[in-house]
Design an enzyme around this catalytic site. Sequence first.
Site, short mmCIF file in Angstrom:
data_model
loop_
_atom_site.label_atom_id
_atom_site.label_comp_id
_atom_site.label_asym_id
_atom_site.label_seq_id
_atom_site.Cartn_x
_atom_site.Cartn_y
_atom_site.Cartn_z
CG HIS A 224 41.96 33.50 34.13
ND1 HIS A 224 42.07 33.76 35.46
CD2 HIS A 224 42.59 32.31 33.94
CE1 HIS A 224 42.73 32.78 36.06
NE2 HIS A 224 43.07 31.87 35.15
CG HIS A 263 35.65 35.33 41.16
ND1 HIS A 263 35.60 33.97 41.32
CD2 HIS A 263 36.94 35.64 40.90
CE1 HIS A 263 36.83 33.49 41.18
NE2 HIS A 263 37.66 34.47 40.92
CG ASP A 316 42.40 40.81 38.10
OD1 ASP A 316 43.51 40.61 38.63
OD2 ASP A 316 41.89 40.06 37.26
N1 CMC Z 1 29.82 43.95 35.65
C1 CMC Z 1 28.48 43.96 35.43
N2 CMC Z 1 27.72 42.85 35.42
C2 CMC Z 1 28.33 41.69 35.67
C3 CMC Z 1 29.70 41.62 35.92
C4 CMC Z 1 30.44 42.80 35.91
N3 CMC Z 1 31.75 42.80 36.12
N4 CMC Z 1 30.05 40.32 36.13
C5 CMC Z 1 28.93 39.62 36.01
N5 CMC Z 1 27.89 40.44 35.72
C6 CMC Z 1 26.51 40.05 35.49
C7 CMC Z 1 26.33 39.52 34.07
O1 CMC Z 1 26.07 40.55 33.15
C8 CMC Z 1 25.23 38.54 34.23
O2 CMC Z 1 24.01 39.27 34.26
P1 CMC Z 1 22.67 38.68 33.63
O3 CMC Z 1 22.38 37.46 34.45
O4 CMC Z 1 21.68 39.78 33.80
O5 CMC Z 1 23.00 38.35 32.22
C9 CMC Z 1 25.45 37.96 35.64
O6 CMC Z 1 26.21 38.93 36.33
C10 CMC Z 1 26.22 36.66 35.63
O7 CMC Z 1 27.36 36.81 34.79
P2 CMC Z 1 28.16 35.58 34.20
O8 CMC Z 1 29.08 36.03 33.12
O9 CMC Z 1 27.20 34.47 33.86
O10 CMC Z 1 28.96 35.10 35.45
P3 CMC Z 1 30.32 34.37 35.44
O11 CMC Z 1 30.40 33.68 36.72
O12 CMC Z 1 30.52 33.55 34.23
O13 CMC Z 1 31.32 35.62 35.36
C11 CMC Z 1 33.34 36.80 35.24
C12 CMC Z 1 32.55 35.72 35.97
C13 CMC Z 1 34.63 37.03 36.02
C14 CMC Z 1 33.68 36.31 33.82
C15 CMC Z 1 32.51 38.11 35.16
O14 CMC Z 1 32.12 38.49 36.45
C16 CMC Z 1 33.24 39.24 34.45
O15 CMC Z 1 33.25 39.28 33.22
N6 CMC Z 1 33.87 40.17 35.23
C17 CMC Z 1 34.65 41.25 34.67
C18 CMC Z 1 36.04 40.72 34.32
C19 CMC Z 1 36.89 40.49 35.55
O16 CMC Z 1 36.93 41.31 36.45
N7 CMC Z 1 37.61 39.35 35.55
C20 CMC Z 1 38.54 39.00 36.60
C21 CMC Z 1 38.08 37.82 37.39
S1 CMC Z 1 39.00 37.67 38.93
C22 CMC Z 1 40.53 37.06 38.47
C23 CMC Z 1 40.57 35.59 38.54
O17 CMC Z 1 40.40 35.02 39.62
O18 CMC Z 1 40.80 34.99 37.45
#
Ligand code: CMC
Length: 380
Positions: A224, A263, A316
């Site tokens: 987050h 995201h 971020d």
């Molecule tokens: N880098 C590489 N791959 C990614 C990333 C990333 N930053 N984010 C998602 N993916 C891939 C992930 O590996 C998965 O691939 P697969 O389907 O092959 O397993 C796919 O995309 C879906 O990922 P998910 O975790 O199911 O998607 P989510 O919607 O739960 O994830 C997230 C959202 C923010 C947790 C994730 O994108 C992440 O961990 N990002 C890096 C941390 C980050 O930048 N966080 C700040 C969020 S913005 C601030 C806010 O608004 O709070």
Amino acid sequence: MTTKDDIQLNRGLQGVYFDRTETTFIDGKEGILEYRGYSIHELAKHSNFEETSYLLLYGALPTQAQLKEFEAELKASRNLPEQVLDVIEIVKDSHPMDVLRTAVSTLASFDPDRSDNSPEGTFRKGVRLTSQFATIVMAHHRIRRGKDPIAPSDSLSHAANFLYMLEGKVPTPETAELMDRDFVIHADHGSNASAFTARVVASTNADLHGAVTAGIAALSGPSHGGAAENVMQMAQEIGEPENAAQYVKNLLAAKERVMGFGHRVYKAEDPRARHLREGVRKLSEEKGEPKWYAILEAVVEEMKPYARRGIHVNVDFFAGVVYHLNGIPQDLFVPIFAVGRVPGWTIQVVEQYRHNILIRPLLVYTGTHDRPYVPIAERG
Ligand code: CMC
């Protein structure tokens, strides 16, 4: 009896609408964000944190007189009770998010509206907390380095005063403006993990300080709020722009995530990101460290193929470098996010109170049944 097969399970509450809001609109597919019907792009360009906070809380842009009164209210709340400074001293070696959580929880004891959960009382507390958050973060940073906190200045805006409390230097108008924009774009964001947490707490009719304290805990995790800190770490590990491509390749090959990308809601570019991009470029040139902007852009370039999968830069990604170039240490990055988010948490708590329903979802039980109780003496 309901069987497991009848149940529609939405892990992580993905795609689940749990209530209505009149505050923030997000279209993740199109990359649209609006506060109270105003585009984030308009607000980032023309508004400021004080005005945007008023808009979020009270639903309309203020008149000049209303804004003046609101600014005076914010300025009047910038000082912390001595006892809260004492608590900060006791816990000063913890992570700044933990200190913030503890200090905000302590502030509840000194708030004149402590037991008032009416919308009016909650707004008053929210306005005070908006100012107090900024002071806590900077006071703690001074105290942990053995320095006295810098008294807030009531001749400065919220953003300029925040930077001023770091070392007692008034920031340039451009630097203050960039910080201000950062606060504006962080002020609310729908039902993200911390706002949802705050709503869950409020739904039990607990007070704003409790809700916001829990919100701080939810915000502290890297999925987050913590990503800005991780982005800066990544930029430092990359070191030079020409290393970026290989660094990202290695990360992805190891199935790790590139921080500041992706995201849960936005599958187009996070509309907040662009408002810091240009600022980072200018600031890194102004500070004689253009490599930070170049490193970030090289990472973006390498991540381009991921756009097809809906993975773009998020808010971020550029924020960390803005803070770094302003001399702010990495462990204050998430607290800065929190400083900007107080108006959002406050209005969401008020919305929750206004049409309250206890938030109490269900879990699908996957354990066993009918186990015989074995007395402790007979267990192997
Ligand atoms: N880098 C590489 N791959 C990614 C990333 C990333 N930053 N984010 C998602 N993916 C891939 C992930 O590996 C998965 O691939 P697969 O389907 O092959 O397993 C796919 O995309 C879906 O990922 P998910 O975790 O199911 O998607 P989510 O919607 O739960 O994830 C997230 C959202 C923010 C947790 C994730 O994108 C992440 O961990 N990002 C890096 C941390 C980050 O930048 N966080 C700040 C969020 S913005 C601030 C806010 O608004 O709070």
